[in-house]
Design an enzyme around this catalytic site. Structure first.
Site, mmCIF file in Angstrom:
data_model
loop_
_atom_site.group_PDB
_atom_site.id
_atom_site.type_symbol
_atom_site.label_atom_id
_atom_site.label_comp_id
_atom_site.label_asym_id
_atom_site.label_seq_id
_atom_site.Cartn_x
_atom_site.Cartn_y
_atom_site.Cartn_z
ATOM 1 N N TYR A 8 2.422 -14.127 13.186
ATOM 2 C CA TYR A 8 3.049 -12.816 13.355
ATOM 3 C C TYR A 8 4.574 -12.862 13.246
ATOM 4 O O TYR A 8 5.222 -11.821 13.156
ATOM 5 C CB TYR A 8 2.677 -12.233 14.722
ATOM 6 C CG TYR A 8 1.223 -12.378 15.078
ATOM 7 C CD1 TYR A 8 0.230 -11.948 14.205
ATOM 8 C CD2 TYR A 8 0.827 -12.975 16.270
ATOM 9 C CE1 TYR A 8 -1.113 -12.094 14.509
ATOM 10 C CE2 TYR A 8 -0.520 -13.126 16.594
ATOM 11 C CZ TYR A 8 -1.488 -12.685 15.711
ATOM 12 O OH TYR A 8 -2.806 -12.834 16.013
ATOM 13 N N SER A 9 5.149 -14.037 13.262
ATOM 14 C CA SER A 9 6.610 -14.194 13.273
ATOM 15 C C SER A 9 7.211 -13.882 11.910
ATOM 16 O O SER A 9 6.802 -14.464 10.892
ATOM 17 C CB SER A 9 6.967 -15.625 13.684
ATOM 18 O OG SER A 9 8.273 -15.964 13.291
#
Length: 213
Positions: A8-9
């Site tokens: 998700y980064s």
């Protein structure tokens, strides 16, 4: 190459797009920040800052996404189009990268992370600051299809990752016609764009679930 990351980064996704563009395969190793895996001694030994992403290439460890992106292109790129060697062209790419890191992505973090980590309500003033900074990007993109020149560069990868998060945070790109045009162009001309977007959708779903608990 071992790639320690969190799907998700945004910085991790920028590196993934870079790897996709140059045809490098990453051996992906998820670091679950919510469970504190970044603080395990074996990870801190690799990266004393215990951040993601981190790349380990044949024993050489490097972290900070923009440093990783530059390293990958310089070592494995078929040419320098993604990160030009010409001093002036590279300076523009670097400016966009530093703008993303210190201004655009920072304003997103200032707006989003208090909601995510501290369960605070959204701050409208911080949302306005995101819009101000997108206005700068809109100016940069005036007359240009790409962030730093006439072709896609690693600056586009970093900015696509950040702008993806801003859209998830409620930003309306139609207020920024040059950014919106660049975004639409990126959908077909940035390698790994679809996977980047899918990861954003998954991250938003996780955030919404955590916020509603």
């Amino acid at each position: 190459m071992d790639f320690y990351y969190l799907r998700y980064s945004a910085p991790c996704r920028a590196v993934e797009m870079t790897a996709k563009a140059i045809g490098v395969t990453l051996n992906k190793k998820t670091v679950n920040l919510l469970e504190g895996e970044q603080l395990k001694p074996e990870y801190v030994k690799i990266n004393p800052q215990h951040t993601v992403p981190t790349l380990v290439d044949n024993g050489f460890a490097i972290w900070e996404s923009r440093a990783i992106m530059g390293y990958l292109v310089e070592k494995y790129g078929k040419d320098d189009s993604l990160y030009p060697k010409d001093p002036k062209k590279r300076a523009v790419v670097n400016q966009r990268l530093y703008f993303d890191m210190g201004t655009l992505a920072k304003s997103f973090g200032d707006y989003f992370y208090p909601q995510y980590r501290l369960k605070q309500p959204a701050d409208p003033e911080k949302f306005k600051q995101m819009e101000v900074n997108l206005g700068f990007l809109d100016t940069f993109l005036d007359g240009h299809a790409y962030a730093a020149g006439d072709n896609v560069t690693i600056a586009d990868f970093a900015l696509v990752a950040t702008v993806s998060m801003m859209i998830m945070g409620g930003i309306d790109l139609t207020k920024f016609p040059n950014v919106n045009k660049w975004w639409e162009n990126a959908k077909t001309n940035v390698p790994g764009f679809d996977d980047n977007w899918d990861a954003c959708l998954e991250g938003k779903k996780l955030f919404d679930e955590m916020r509603n608990k």
